[in-house]
Design a protein around this motif. Structure first.
Motif, PDB file in Angstrom:
ATOM      1  N   SER A  38       0.852  -1.188   0.000  1.00 44.56           N
ATOM      2  CA  SER A  38       0.000   0.000   0.000  1.00 44.56           C
ATOM      3  C   SER A  38       0.892   1.243   0.000  1.00 44.56           C
ATOM      4  O   SER A  38       2.079   1.162   0.290  1.00 44.56           O
ATOM      5  CB  SER A  38      -0.918   0.019   1.222  1.00 44.56           C
ATOM      6  OG  SER A  38      -0.142   0.006   2.412  1.00 44.56           O
ATOM      7  N   ALA A  39       0.306   2.380  -0.338  1.00 40.25           N
ATOM      8  CA  ALA A  39       1.061   3.633  -0.386  1.00 40.25           C
ATOM      9  C   ALA A  39       0.404   4.648   0.538  1.00 40.25           C
ATOM     10  O   ALA A  39      -0.790   4.930   0.403  1.00 40.25           O
ATOM     11  CB  ALA A  39       1.109   4.159  -1.819  1.00 40.25           C
ATOM     12  N   ASP A  40       1.184   5.184   1.468  1.00 40.14           N
ATOM     13  CA  ASP A  40       0.632   6.141   2.436  1.00 40.14           C
ATOM     14  C   ASP A  40       0.090   7.384   1.739  1.00 40.14           C
ATOM     15  O   ASP A  40      -0.950   7.923   2.132  1.00 40.14           O
ATOM     16  CB  ASP A  40       1.707   6.533   3.449  1.00 40.14           C
ATOM     17  CG  ASP A  40       2.084   5.375   4.374  1.00 40.14           C
ATOM     18  OD1 ASP A  40       1.263   4.437   4.502  1.00 40.14           O
ATOM     19  OD2 ASP A  40       3.182   5.410   4.954  1.00 40.14           O
ATOM     20  N   TRP A  41       0.785   7.844   0.693  1.00 42.05           N
ATOM     21  CA  TRP A  41       0.344   9.066   0.009  1.00 42.05           C
ATOM     22  C   TRP A  41      -1.001   8.843  -0.677  1.00 42.05           C
ATOM     23  O   TRP A  41      -1.831   9.762  -0.723  1.00 42.05           O
ATOM     24  CB  TRP A  41       1.391   9.529  -1.005  1.00 42.05           C
ATOM     25  CG  TRP A  41       1.573   8.609  -2.184  1.00 42.05           C
ATOM     26  CD1 TRP A  41       2.488   7.608  -2.315  1.00 42.05           C
ATOM     27  CD2 TRP A  41       0.807   8.612  -3.398  1.00 42.05           C
ATOM     28  NE1 TRP A  41       2.342   6.975  -3.532  1.00 42.05           N
ATOM     29  CE2 TRP A  41       1.318   7.575  -4.217  1.00 42.05           C
ATOM     30  CE3 TRP A  41      -0.248   9.389  -3.882  1.00 42.05           C
ATOM     31  CZ2 TRP A  41       0.807   7.286  -5.475  1.00 42.05           C
ATOM     32  CZ3 TRP A  41      -0.772   9.112  -5.135  1.00 42.05           C
ATOM     33  CH2 TRP A  41      -0.240   8.071  -5.919  1.00 42.05           C
ATOM     34  N   GLU A 125      -8.267   2.337 -13.253  1.00 42.73           N
ATOM     35  CA  GLU A 125      -8.130   1.460 -12.087  1.00 42.73           C
ATOM     36  C   GLU A 125      -7.739   2.232 -10.828  1.00 42.73           C
ATOM     37  O   GLU A 125      -8.125   1.854  -9.720  1.00 42.73           O
ATOM     38  CB  GLU A 125      -7.095   0.370 -12.378  1.00 42.73           C
ATOM     39  CG  GLU A 125      -7.504  -0.581 -13.486  1.00 42.73           C
ATOM     40  CD  GLU A 125      -8.798  -1.330 -13.180  1.00 42.73           C
ATOM     41  OE1 GLU A 125      -9.046  -1.638 -12.007  1.00 42.73           O
ATOM     42  OE2 GLU A 125      -9.557  -1.594 -14.128  1.00 42.73           O
ATOM     43  N   ALA A 126      -6.998   3.326 -10.994  1.00 32.51           N
ATOM     44  CA  ALA A 126      -6.654   4.157  -9.835  1.00 32.51           C
ATOM     45  C   ALA A 126      -7.913   4.729  -9.203  1.00 32.51           C
ATOM     46  O   ALA A 126      -7.999   4.892  -7.985  1.00 32.51           O
ATOM     47  CB  ALA A 126      -5.708   5.277 -10.248  1.00 32.51           C
ATOM     48  N   THR A 140      -5.901  -5.602  -2.158  1.00 28.21           N
ATOM     49  CA  THR A 140      -5.003  -6.721  -1.886  1.00 28.21           C
ATOM     50  C   THR A 140      -3.903  -6.879  -2.928  1.00 28.21           C
ATOM     51  O   THR A 140      -2.842  -7.430  -2.640  1.00 28.21           O
ATOM     52  CB  THR A 140      -5.786  -8.037  -1.782  1.00 28.21           C
ATOM     53  OG1 THR A 140      -6.486  -8.260  -3.020  1.00 28.21           O
ATOM     54  CG2 THR A 140      -6.799  -7.974  -0.645  1.00 28.21           C
ATOM     55  N   GLU A 141      -4.184  -6.397  -4.147  1.00 21.29           N
ATOM     56  CA  GLU A 141      -3.178  -6.492  -5.207  1.00 21.29           C
ATOM     57  C   GLU A 141      -3.492  -5.476  -6.285  1.00 21.29           C
ATOM     58  O   GLU A 141      -4.657  -5.198  -6.570  1.00 21.29           O
ATOM     59  CB  GLU A 141      -3.167  -7.911  -5.800  1.00 21.29           C
ATOM     60  CG  GLU A 141      -2.120  -8.127  -6.896  1.00 21.29           C
ATOM     61  CD  GLU A 141      -2.149  -9.554  -7.444  1.00 21.29           C
ATOM     62  OE1 GLU A 141      -2.157 -10.486  -6.619  1.00 21.29           O
ATOM     63  OE2 GLU A 141      -2.181  -9.728  -8.682  1.00 21.29           O
ATOM     64  N   TYR A 156      -4.941  -3.216 -13.244  1.00 23.11           N
ATOM     65  CA  TYR A 156      -6.004  -3.830 -12.456  1.00 23.11           C
ATOM     66  C   TYR A 156      -5.762  -3.590 -10.969  1.00 23.11           C
ATOM     67  O   TYR A 156      -4.632  -3.366 -10.524  1.00 23.11           O
ATOM     68  CB  TYR A 156      -6.095  -5.335 -12.733  1.00 23.11           C
ATOM     69  CG  TYR A 156      -4.909  -6.139 -12.208  1.00 23.11           C
ATOM     70  CD1 TYR A 156      -4.940  -6.738 -10.951  1.00 23.11           C
ATOM     71  CD2 TYR A 156      -3.749  -6.281 -12.969  1.00 23.11           C
ATOM     72  CE1 TYR A 156      -3.861  -7.460 -10.474  1.00 23.11           C
ATOM     73  CE2 TYR A 156      -2.660  -6.990 -12.504  1.00 23.11           C
ATOM     74  CZ  TYR A 156      -2.724  -7.600 -11.257  1.00 23.11           C
ATOM     75  OH  TYR A 156      -1.646  -8.302 -10.784  1.00 23.11           O
ATOM     76  N   VAL A 157      -6.855  -3.612 -10.206  1.00 18.55           N
ATOM     77  CA  VAL A 157      -6.785  -3.604  -8.753  1.00 18.55           C
ATOM     78  C   VAL A 157      -7.720  -4.689  -8.244  1.00 18.55           C
ATOM     79  O   VAL A 157      -8.781  -4.929  -8.821  1.00 18.55           O
ATOM     80  CB  VAL A 157      -7.178  -2.236  -8.137  1.00 18.55           C
ATOM     81  CG1 VAL A 157      -6.207  -1.157  -8.541  1.00 18.55           C
ATOM     82  CG2 VAL A 157      -8.600  -1.844  -8.543  1.00 18.55           C
ATOM     83  N   LEU A 158      -7.315  -5.370  -7.184  1.00 20.25           N
ATOM     84  CA  LEU A 158      -8.138  -6.411  -6.567  1.00 20.25           C
ATOM     85  C   LEU A 158      -8.509  -5.964  -5.156  1.00 20.25           C
ATOM     86  O   LEU A 158      -7.676  -6.001  -4.252  1.00 20.25           O
ATOM     87  CB  LEU A 158      -7.379  -7.744  -6.522  1.00 20.25           C
ATOM     88  CG  LEU A 158      -6.951  -8.332  -7.865  1.00 20.25           C
ATOM     89  CD1 LEU A 158      -6.184  -9.633  -7.652  1.00 20.25           C
ATOM     90  CD2 LEU A 158      -8.157  -8.559  -8.759  1.00 20.25           C
TER      91      LEU A 158
END
Length: 308
Positions: A38-41, A125-126, A140-141, A156-158
């Motif tokens: 994950s990204a804090d920003w 996807e963002a 998760t991914e 893609y994002v899951l």
């Protein structure tokens, strides 16, 4: 026999993925560059005030684009079916966004087409990921799928399974905001084409890539592509591919964002009106709309070549 072959392929895929380094895995003809970090920003961005309203605007945009898109595709299908002579526009090969194969995408335009595809999928996807993190649903991914390990197929994002239990409004936001992002990129790219920064106009770019099909000429050469300039080429493909990405995803096809929004809207409307909507009735409406949308797209693309 088929089950045995599939089991062998799955075993080979699992063995290959075990041998690959962490950020890489393979699927059918596809290489995935992925991460589970994950990204804090990004989480901080998702928590900013206004993100919820931004995503709500996406719902309105998707619904409007779905209605307008169906009307547009229906009109295009009607015109295409009324033509008796097929052109390169109706060639099924030219429906594939593969430079060098699609006649409207010469190899000279490959960098611009690839850039347009990457931007279209990433911003789409963002948007999904942004709404997930806004609702405290883990991603998760996330990653990029590369066809044959080279051609960007999709980002893609899951999301975590928790998204299934999220409120309807959150799900609507998640599905809709990607289309909204694609449309915004298309508008910005189109504005750039009209600006003094662009060496050519939108009409120049359109005629370079598509005009020959209307006049019976030849596909664009590398020299013709170079003549309209780097910025014009890039802005043209960003506008065209993002607009198409938005339109197609907004259509009420069950596997697209538009189809998922339609299903959620049906369920929510039935609950609000106190109507008992059975899963069978919901499925009939959504899949009926899907078949209609797909039939219209096929007619619009292949019209004169269809045996009607």
């Amino acid at each position: 026999m088929i089950a045995s072959l599939r089991a062998r392929l799955d075993a080979a895929e699992e063995s290959a993925n075990d041998a690959l380094p962490g950020p890489l895995k393979v699927g059918f003809l596809t290489l995935y560059l992925f991460s589970t970090a994950s990204a804090d920003w990004f989480d901080a961005l998702a928590r900013r005030r206004g993100v919820g309203r931004w995503a709500d605007a996406g719902i309105a945009v998707l619904v409007g684009l779905q209605v307008g898109g169906m009307a547009l595709v229906a009109g295009a299908a009607w015109q295409a079916l009324g033509r008796t002579r097929a052109t390169a526009l109706n060639d099924p090969v030219n429906a594939v966004a593969l430079p060098g194969v699609n006649e409207f995408m010469p190899l000279a335009a490959a960098p611009y087409v690839v850039a347009g595809l990457v931007v279209a999928t990433v911003v789409h996807e963002a948007g999904h990921a942004l709404v997930c993190r806004r609702a405290n649903v883990a991603v998760t991914e996330w990653g990029v799928a590369l066809l044959f390990g080279l051609l960007p197929l999709a980002a893609y994002v899951l999301p975590d399974d928790a998204i299934e239990n999220a409120p309807v409004r959150t799900k609507l936001r998640m599905y809709a905001v990607g289309v909204f992002h694609n449309l915004l990129v298309a508008v910005v790219a189109l504005a750039l084409l009209f600006s003094p920064l662009s060496a050519g106009s939108p009409l120049d770019a359109y005629l370079t890539y598509f005009g020959w099909a209307l006049t019976g000429g030849s596909p664009p050469t590398a020299a013709a592509v170079a003549e309209i300039g780097v910025l014009t080429n890039l802005a043209f493909w960003l506008a065209l591919l993002n607009a198409n990405f938005a339109l197609l995803n907004a259509l009420p096809v069950s596997v697209f964002d538009g189809g998922r929004v339609l299903a959620l809207a049906l369920r929510a409307s039935a609950d609000r009106l106190g109507i008992a909507l059975s899963p069978l009735a919901e499925s009939a409406v959504v899949h009926g709309a899907s078949l209609l949308a797909v039939a219209l797209v096929v007619a619009a693309l292949l019209g004169p070549a269809l045996p009607v």
